[in-house]
Write an enzyme that holds these catalytic residues in place. Structure first.
Site, PDB file in Angstrom:
ATOM      1  N   LYS A  27       0.837  -1.206   0.000  1.00 41.13           N
ATOM      2  CA  LYS A  27       0.000   0.000   0.000  1.00 41.13           C
ATOM      3  C   LYS A  27       0.874   1.259   0.000  1.00 41.13           C
ATOM      4  O   LYS A  27       0.638   2.196  -0.755  1.00 41.13           O
ATOM      5  CB  LYS A  27      -0.943  -0.015   1.214  1.00 41.13           C
ATOM      6  CG  LYS A  27      -2.067  -1.033   1.061  1.00 41.13           C
ATOM      7  CD  LYS A  27      -2.850  -1.292   2.340  1.00 41.13           C
ATOM      8  CE  LYS A  27      -3.861  -2.418   2.080  1.00 41.13           C
ATOM      9  NZ  LYS A  27      -4.627  -2.810   3.271  1.00 41.13           N
ATOM     10  N   ASP A  63     -11.323   2.878   3.983  1.00 37.64           N
ATOM     11  CA  ASP A  63     -11.790   1.489   3.868  1.00 37.64           C
ATOM     12  C   ASP A  63     -13.311   1.423   3.742  1.00 37.64           C
ATOM     13  O   ASP A  63     -13.846   0.362   3.404  1.00 37.64           O
ATOM     14  CB  ASP A  63     -11.372   0.685   5.103  1.00 37.64           C
ATOM     15  CG  ASP A  63     -10.136  -0.162   4.855  1.00 37.64           C
ATOM     16  OD1 ASP A  63      -9.984  -0.654   3.729  1.00 37.64           O
ATOM     17  OD2 ASP A  63      -9.342  -0.332   5.799  1.00 37.64           O
ATOM     18  N   GLN A  90      -4.927  -1.483   9.306  1.00 37.60           N
ATOM     19  CA  GLN A  90      -4.822  -2.815   8.701  1.00 37.60           C
ATOM     20  C   GLN A  90      -5.462  -3.868   9.597  1.00 37.60           C
ATOM     21  O   GLN A  90      -5.194  -3.910  10.797  1.00 37.60           O
ATOM     22  CB  GLN A  90      -3.333  -3.135   8.441  1.00 37.60           C
ATOM     23  CG  GLN A  90      -3.083  -4.420   7.709  1.00 37.60           C
ATOM     24  CD  GLN A  90      -3.641  -4.435   6.281  1.00 37.60           C
ATOM     25  OE1 GLN A  90      -3.710  -3.404   5.610  1.00 37.60           O
ATOM     26  NE2 GLN A  90      -4.067  -5.597   5.815  1.00 37.60           N
TER      27      GLN A  90
HETATM   28  N1  GUN Z   1      -7.040  -6.810   5.700  1.00 47.22           N
HETATM   29  C1  GUN Z   1      -7.445  -7.589   4.674  1.00 47.22           C
HETATM   30  N2  GUN Z   1      -8.195  -6.871   3.814  1.00 47.22           N
HETATM   31  C2  GUN Z   1      -8.270  -5.620   4.300  1.00 47.22           C
HETATM   32  C3  GUN Z   1      -8.887  -4.423   3.854  1.00 47.22           C
HETATM   33  O1  GUN Z   1      -9.555  -4.357   2.836  1.00 47.22           O
HETATM   34  N3  GUN Z   1      -8.696  -3.341   4.642  1.00 47.22           N
HETATM   35  C4  GUN Z   1      -7.977  -3.393   5.798  1.00 47.22           C
HETATM   36  N4  GUN Z   1      -7.869  -2.279   6.516  1.00 47.22           N
HETATM   37  N5  GUN Z   1      -7.380  -4.469   6.239  1.00 47.22           N
HETATM   38  C5  GUN Z   1      -7.530  -5.584   5.494  1.00 47.22           C
END
Ligand code: GUN
Length: 295
Positions: free
Chosen positions: A61, A128, A105
């Site tokens: 990311k 998100d 996360q």
């Molecule tokens: N962990 C796995 N998928 C995601 C996601 O889409 N967002 C976040 N914040 N953590 C994740």
């Protein structure tokens, strides 16, 4: 006797990696325009603990943010961090006007009150789309921040099919991150939407009605040809690590080789939905920046 030659479509495999690059390019251009107005979009990523998969996701990311010119801040907090300490960090980032997006996360360590923490992120910084304000807004069709994975899936579908109006869409899985928002997005595209899940009866028969089938269950290769209508388009959201012939490999929720002859198009794993999720995180960071500069 007449000879009929059937021509296999050149490529039924939907290239998520290539589409993600197009999306990232779109974002990059808009970021440059914002920078000319003195606005530098910024994404803050918080990782609590040392989960190896999460560390890889966070690294990706941050790296993609860099690629498109979005400033990124990375906060690593140890696995014993308390809910209160995490809430204090989010409060600080909420108040910081130079931060446009906040991503926490998941999964979080078990002792942390996940719901309280996710609800503490300002809705306009919630890249998100997990805050109830955004969940409700999506359901009502308002212009809010929507979870990245379903947004990425929708982009692949629209790029491939154009108008989705009137198509039968079946979403397998009812999670808050993928299944439910995906169903909402498809409904807004005028699909006839069904969600099926672990307690659904006659699941194969229902899936066999689908023009669009979205698999988001987290069970390696569960969806085989018995679930597929001829010429359906399949979006495989699953990312499952399995051991095969002594090696670890990534497979989706769909048995790719088994369904391939029957489908009109399908996303591979890896290289399908995965890269689109990150690309749409960048889109959402841009969207969050616009929302914050609207006022
Ligand atoms: N962990 C796995 N998928 C995601 C996601 O889409 N967002 C976040 N914040 N953590 C994740």
């Amino acid at each position: 006797m007449s000879i009929r030659l059937s021509i296999e479509p050149v490529n039924k495999v939907i290239d998520g990696k290539a589409t993600a690059e197009v999306v990232l390019q779109e974002v990059k251009i808009e970021v440059e325009q914002l920078k000319q107005q003195g606005i530098e979009p910024c994404l803050a990523v918080i990782l609590v603990g040392f989960d190896p998969a999460s560390q890889v996701y966070v690294r990706n990311k941050v790296q993609k943010a860099e690629q498109v010119g979005i400033r990124s801040l990375e906060f690593r907090m140890d696995a014993e961090t308390s809910t209160e300490t995490l809430l204090a960090k989010i409060k600080e980032l909420n108040a910081d006007t130079s931060v446009n997006g906040i991503l926490l996360q998941l999964p979080l360590p078990k002792h942390i009150d996940e719901n309280t923490v996710l609800q503490s992120v300002l809705p306009e910084k919630d890249v998100d789309g997990f805050h109830s304000e955004n969940v409700g807004g999506l359901s009502q069709g308002r212009d809010v921040l929507v979870p990245c994975t379903p947004k990425g899936c929708l982009r692949l579908l629209k790029d491939h099919l154009g108008d989705l109006s009137g198509l039968n869409a079946v979403v397998i899985g009812r999670s808050n991150i993928v299944g439910k928002p995906m169903a909402n997005l498809l409904l807004h595209e005028n699909c006839t939407v069904t969600i099926v899940h672990s307690r659904t009866r006659h699941i194969q028969e229902i899936c066999k009605q689908a023009d669009i089938l979205i698999a988001a269950i987290g069970r390696p290769r569960m969806i085989n040809a018995d679930y597929i209508k001829n010429d359906a388009i399949i979006i495989d959201v699953g990312i499952n690590r399995i051991e095969e012939n002594g090696k670890t490999r990534l497979v989706g929720d769909v048995d790719f080789d088994d369904v391939y002859p029957h489908v009109s198009a399908i996303t591979p794993v890896p290289g399908g939905v995965g890269p689109m999720t990150i690309a749409y995180l960048m889109k959402n960071t841009l969207h969050a920046t616009y929302i914050q500069h609207r006022h």
